[in-house]
Design a protein around this motif. Structure first.
Motif, mmCIF file in Angstrom:
data_model
loop_
_atom_site.group_PDB
_atom_site.id
_atom_site.type_symbol
_atom_site.label_atom_id
_atom_site.label_comp_id
_atom_site.label_asym_id
_atom_site.label_seq_id
_atom_site.Cartn_x
_atom_site.Cartn_y
_atom_site.Cartn_z
ATOM 1 N N LYS A 139 -11.565 -53.208 -11.697
ATOM 2 C CA LYS A 139 -10.288 -52.509 -11.842
ATOM 3 C C LYS A 139 -10.072 -51.486 -10.737
ATOM 4 O O LYS A 139 -8.922 -51.183 -10.381
ATOM 5 C CB LYS A 139 -10.180 -51.857 -13.207
ATOM 6 N N HIS A 140 -11.149 -50.953 -10.167
ATOM 7 C CA HIS A 140 -11.010 -50.006 -9.061
ATOM 8 C C HIS A 140 -10.596 -50.723 -7.776
ATOM 9 O O HIS A 140 -9.824 -50.180 -6.974
ATOM 10 C CB HIS A 140 -12.312 -49.240 -8.858
ATOM 11 N N LEU A 141 -11.137 -51.937 -7.574
ATOM 12 C CA LEU A 141 -10.670 -52.737 -6.439
ATOM 13 C C LEU A 141 -9.192 -53.063 -6.604
ATOM 14 O O LEU A 141 -8.412 -52.996 -5.651
ATOM 15 C CB LEU A 141 -11.478 -54.033 -6.336
ATOM 16 N N LEU A 142 -8.806 -53.433 -7.807
ATOM 17 C CA LEU A 142 -7.420 -53.818 -8.079
ATOM 18 C C LEU A 142 -6.436 -52.678 -7.843
ATOM 19 O O LEU A 142 -5.322 -52.898 -7.358
ATOM 20 C CB LEU A 142 -7.288 -54.313 -9.519
ATOM 21 N N SER A 143 -6.844 -51.474 -8.177
ATOM 22 C CA SER A 143 -5.928 -50.328 -8.122
ATOM 23 C C SER A 143 -6.081 -49.493 -6.857
ATOM 24 O O SER A 143 -5.551 -48.384 -6.779
ATOM 25 C CB SER A 143 -6.126 -49.440 -9.350
ATOM 26 N N MET A 144 -6.766 -50.013 -5.848
ATOM 27 C CA MET A 144 -6.937 -49.305 -4.576
ATOM 28 C C MET A 144 -7.584 -47.934 -4.781
ATOM 29 O O MET A 144 -7.223 -46.964 -4.115
ATOM 30 C CB MET A 144 -5.593 -49.142 -3.846
ATOM 31 N N SER A 145 -8.553 -47.878 -5.688
ATOM 32 C CA SER A 145 -9.255 -46.614 -5.919
ATOM 33 C C SER A 145 -10.764 -46.821 -5.824
ATOM 34 O O SER A 145 -11.530 -46.297 -6.624
ATOM 35 C CB SER A 145 -8.877 -46.047 -7.299
ATOM 36 N N ALA A 146 -11.168 -47.601 -4.813
ATOM 37 C CA ALA A 146 -12.598 -47.898 -4.635
ATOM 38 C C ALA A 146 -13.395 -46.669 -4.216
ATOM 39 O O ALA A 146 -14.614 -46.635 -4.380
ATOM 40 C CB ALA A 146 -12.779 -49.007 -3.602
ATOM 41 N N GLY A 147 -12.739 -45.681 -3.636
ATOM 42 C CA GLY A 147 -13.422 -44.435 -3.285
ATOM 43 C C GLY A 147 -13.969 -44.371 -1.882
ATOM 44 O O GLY A 147 -14.593 -43.366 -1.511
ATOM 45 N N GLN A 148 -13.775 -45.401 -1.085
ATOM 46 C CA GLN A 148 -14.228 -45.355 0.306
ATOM 47 C C GLN A 148 -13.210 -44.583 1.143
ATOM 48 O O GLN A 148 -12.012 -44.630 0.886
ATOM 49 C CB GLN A 148 -14.387 -46.776 0.858
ATOM 50 N N ASP A 149 -13.710 -43.859 2.147
ATOM 51 C CA ASP A 149 -12.819 -43.119 3.040
ATOM 52 C C ASP A 149 -13.593 -42.773 4.311
ATOM 53 O O ASP A 149 -14.530 -41.971 4.252
ATOM 54 C CB ASP A 149 -12.317 -41.841 2.359
ATOM 55 N N PRO A 150 -13.227 -43.397 5.446
ATOM 56 C CA PRO A 150 -12.106 -44.322 5.632
ATOM 57 C C PRO A 150 -12.408 -45.704 5.065
ATOM 58 O O PRO A 150 -13.566 -46.052 4.854
ATOM 59 C CB PRO A 150 -11.959 -44.384 7.157
ATOM 60 N N GLU A 151 -11.355 -46.461 4.827
ATOM 61 C CA GLU A 151 -11.572 -47.822 4.320
ATOM 62 C C GLU A 151 -12.057 -48.693 5.480
ATOM 63 O O GLU A 151 -11.707 -48.471 6.642
ATOM 64 C CB GLU A 151 -10.304 -48.353 3.663
ATOM 65 N N PRO A 152 -12.871 -49.724 5.193
ATOM 66 C CA PRO A 152 -13.634 -50.389 6.254
ATOM 67 C C PRO A 152 -13.029 -51.660 6.831
ATOM 68 O O PRO A 152 -13.701 -52.329 7.624
ATOM 69 C CB PRO A 152 -14.939 -50.728 5.528
ATOM 70 N N THR A 153 -11.783 -51.992 6.511
ATOM 71 C CA THR A 153 -11.293 -53.334 6.831
ATOM 72 C C THR A 153 -11.385 -53.675 8.314
ATOM 73 O O THR A 153 -12.021 -54.654 8.708
ATOM 74 C CB THR A 153 -9.835 -53.507 6.356
ATOM 75 N N PHE A 154 -10.739 -52.873 9.159
ATOM 76 C CA PHE A 154 -10.588 -53.283 10.556
ATOM 77 C C PHE A 154 -11.928 -53.345 11.281
ATOM 78 O O PHE A 154 -12.177 -54.276 12.056
ATOM 79 C CB PHE A 154 -9.616 -52.342 11.271
#
Length: 520
Positions: A139-154
Motif C-alpha cells: 500500500k505504501h508503493l501504491l500511494s507514493m509513500s515509500a519513504g525514499q528521498d530522493p527517489e531512485p528511478t533515474f
C-alpha cells in the motif's frame, strides 16, 4: 411546445446522420464505444468548439482527445499526423493500469496491500534490513509513500540491470506511509510483485482480465533487463483504449453487465490515501491539480474527479458527478494549463438532461474535428541549396545524438537523410509541404531514454517526417515519432564545406548543443 411530426422526423434523420458520421467505419460494434452527438447527451457543441479553439491558441500541443458522456463518445479528434489507429506512449498513465493489476491480484487472493514488500524478494535483499524497509508494504508503493528521498528511478534504470535489488538497497529515510514523494520505481516494484505472484508480466496478466474484455488490442509495454514490465511507465495504447479504461472506472469496474474489476477496488484505488503537501494553503490547493490528494496510483482532481496522469500531458480524466470521461494524448510542458482546458471549457459544456439539437454547431464541430492538424512548414525548395547538399555526406563532430555522419539524397520534393552511427545507419525519407510516413529503428526522445533494455521488442518506431528550406543556407527537418509524444527538429545550415547541425526536441525534452559536419 409540441413539435410538428415533420420536425420530429427531421430531428430523427439528423441524429441518425450525425451518429453515422461519428462512427469510424474501421471499428466493429463489439470493439468500439457507442457514438452519439453532444446535445443528445446533454453537452453543448459550442463548448467543445470553444475547447478546440482554446487548445489551438494555447502552448499545449494536443495529439488526440475523446470526450464521453453517459457512456457514449460525443466528440473525438486526432491532430494530423496522429491517427486513431496508432498507439501513443502513456508515460505515468501506465501506473494506473499497474494499480489495476494489483487490484486483480488482491481479488484473486494472491496478495494483500498490507503484505511486506521484502517478503516477495528474498534473493534481492540488502545485507542489512532497516526497520523502515521491513515495514514497507504494498500500500505504501501504491500511494507514493515509500519513504525514499530522493527517489531512485533515474539513477537506477540507467545504471543497474537488477532494478528490484537497487530499489531495496535505496535508504528509506521516512517512515513508510507518512510522506508523499512521487516514485516511479516504486510503481515498477508493483509490476515486479505481480510477476512474482502470478508468474506473468503485468501486460500478460492484464490481457485476459482487462484488455480482452475491453477489446483493447495492439498494446505493448516497455521492460527492464530482467524482462519485467516497467510498471510506472512504458505502456502504449490508442486513445480509445484509454477512454474505455476511464469508462470502466466510471462504471465501478463493470463492463457489458459483467464486473471486470471489483467495485470495492475501484473505490479504494481512486480515493485519497495521502496528502501531497499537508502544509499547502487553501489558495495553493484550489488551482493545483497535484494538491488534491493521491490514491493508489491515481490522482484526485478538482470537481470530485480523479485521473490517470502521464508526463507531457497524457490524461484519463474521470468525472463521476458529470458521468463523463475525457482522454487526451499530447505533448506539453505545462500539464496544469492543459488540464485547465478541460475545467474551463469541457466541464461547463456539460448540462443536465438533453439539449436542443444545434444543427449549425454540430456541423461546425464535425468539420473542425475532421480537419484537426498540427502545423507543417510550407513546401519550400531552394534549388541552389539542394544542389549543394545532394548526394553529399558530412562527417560530424562528437555529439549527444551519437551520429557519426549525415548524408543527403534529394529526389524532387523528397529528401532521404541517412544518419550513421558507429554501429548502423538509419535512412529516413522526408517530404516538403506534406508528411512522409514510415518507420525507423532510431530511438527518438524519451524521458527515460537511458533506461537499460526498455525498448527491447518495441522497435521500429512509426514516424511522420517533413522538411523545408527556410533560407538560402538552411534546411529544417521535422521528425515526429507518432506513437510517442515527441518530435525532433534537425536544422542544417551550410557554409561552403561545413554544416552546422542543431537538434531541438519539442517541449520539455529540450535541445542539444550544436555540432559541426565536414563534407567528405
Amino acid at each position: 411546445m409540441k413539435k410538428h411530426p415533420n420536425q420530429l422526423f427531421s430531428t430523427f434523420i439528423l441524429v441518425l446522420f450525425l451518429l453515422a458520421a461519428c462512427s469510424p467505419s474501421s471499428k466493429t460494434a463489439s470493439s468500439a464505444l457507442p457514438r452519439s452527438i453532444p446535445e443528445a447527451e446533454g453537452v453543448s457543441s459550442e463548448g467543445i468548439l470553444d475547447f478546440l479553439d482554446a487548445a489551438a491558441k494555447s502552448n499545449n500541443e494536443l495529439h488526440s482527445f475523446i470526450f464521453i458522456r453517459h457512456g457514449k463518445v460525443i466528440a473525438e479528434g486526432w491532430w494530423k499526423p496522429y491517427q486513431n489507429n496508432l498507439k501513443h506512449t502513456l508515460y505515468s498513465t501506465s501506473k494506473s493500469f499497474t494499480s489495476t493489476a494489483i487490484g486483480f491480484a488482491v481479488s484473486e487472493q494472491l496478495l494483500t496491500v498490507n503484505d511486506q514488500v521484502i517478503s516477495f524478494f528474498p534473493d534481492d535483499l540488502p545485507d542489512s534490513i532497516s526497520s523502515n524497509l521491513a515495514n514497507l508494504k504494498i500500500k505504501h508503493l501504491l500511494s507514493m509513500s515509500a519513504g525514499q528521498d530522493p527517489e531512485p528511478t533515474f539513477n537506477t534504470v540507467r545504471s543497474d540491470s537488477n532494478w528490484v535489488k537497487s530499489f531495496l538497497a535505496t535508504p528509506i529515510v521516512h517512515e513508510p506511509g507518512t510522506v508523499f514523494l512521487y516514485n516511479s520505481l516504486a510503481s515498477y516494484m508493483l509490476s515486479a510483485i505481480v510477476q512474482k505472484v502470478s508468474g506473468q508480466t503485468v501486460k500478460d496478466y492484464l490481457t485476459p482480465r482487462l484488455f480482452e474484455p475491453l477489446a483493447i488490442e495492439g498494446y505493448d509495454w516497455e521492460i527492464d533487463p530482467q524482462g519485467i514490465n516497467t510498471g510506472g511507465w512504458g505502456l502504449r495504447l490508442k486513445t480509445e483504449d484509454m477512454a474505455k479504461f476511464g469508462q470502466l472506472l466510471l462504471q465501478k469496474g463493470k463492463w457489458n453487465e459483467q464486473q471486470i474489476i471489483p467495485a470495492a477496488w475501484v473505490d479504494e484505488a481512486t480515493t485519497a490515501k495521502i496528502d501531497q503537501n499537508p502544509n499547502a494553503t487553501p489558495e495553493e490547493r484550489v488551482n493545483n491539480s497535484w494538491l488534491q490528494g493521491y490514491g493508489y496510483q491515481f490522482w484526485r482532481c478538482q470537481h470530485n474527479a480523479f485521473r490517470a496522469d502521464g508526463a507531457y500531458g497524457q490524461y484519463i480524466i474521470v468525472m463521476p458527478d458529470q458521468d463523463a470521461v475525457v482522454a487526451i494524448q499530447a505533448e506539453t510542458a505545462d500539464m496544469q494549463d492543459e488540464i485547465n482546458l478541460v475545467w474551463d471549457y469541457l466541464l461547463p459544456a456539460i448540462k443536465e438532461g438533453q439539449l436542443p439539437i444545434d444543427t449549425e454547431s454540430n456541423k461546425r464541430l464535425k468539420k473542425q474535428l475532421a480537419e484537426l492538424a498540427l502545423p507543417i512548414a510550407a513546401k519550400q525548395l531552394n534549388s541552389q541549396l539542394v544542389d549543394q547538399l545532394n548526394t553529399n555526406t558530412f562527417k560530424l563532430a562528437s555529439n549527444q545524438m551519437k551520429w557519426k555522419s549525415i548524408s543527403f539524397q534529394f529526389n524532387g520534393e523528397q529528401c532521404a537523410l541517412t544518419f550513421a552511427t558507429s554501429q548502423t545507419e538509419y535512412p529516413i525519407s522526408f517530404n516538403t509541404g506534406k508528411w512522409a510516413f514510415g518507420e525507423t529503428s532510431m530511438l527518438g526522445p524519451n524521458l527515460l531514454l537511458g533506461a537499460l533494455d526498455h525498448h527491447k521488442g518495441l522497435l521500429p518506431e512509426k514516424i511522420a517526417a517533413s522538411f523545408s528550406c527556410i533560407d538560402e543556407n538552411t534546411i529544417e527537418f521535422v521528425l515526429r515519432y507518432i506513437e510517442t509524444p515527441h518530435t525532433e527538429k534537425i536544422r542544417c545550415t551550410l557554409h561552403e564545406n561545413e554544416l552546422d547541425v542543431q537538434v531541438e526536441f519539442s517541449q520539455a525534452p529540450g535541445s542539444i548543443a550544436p555540432f559541426k559536419g565536414i563534407k567528405q
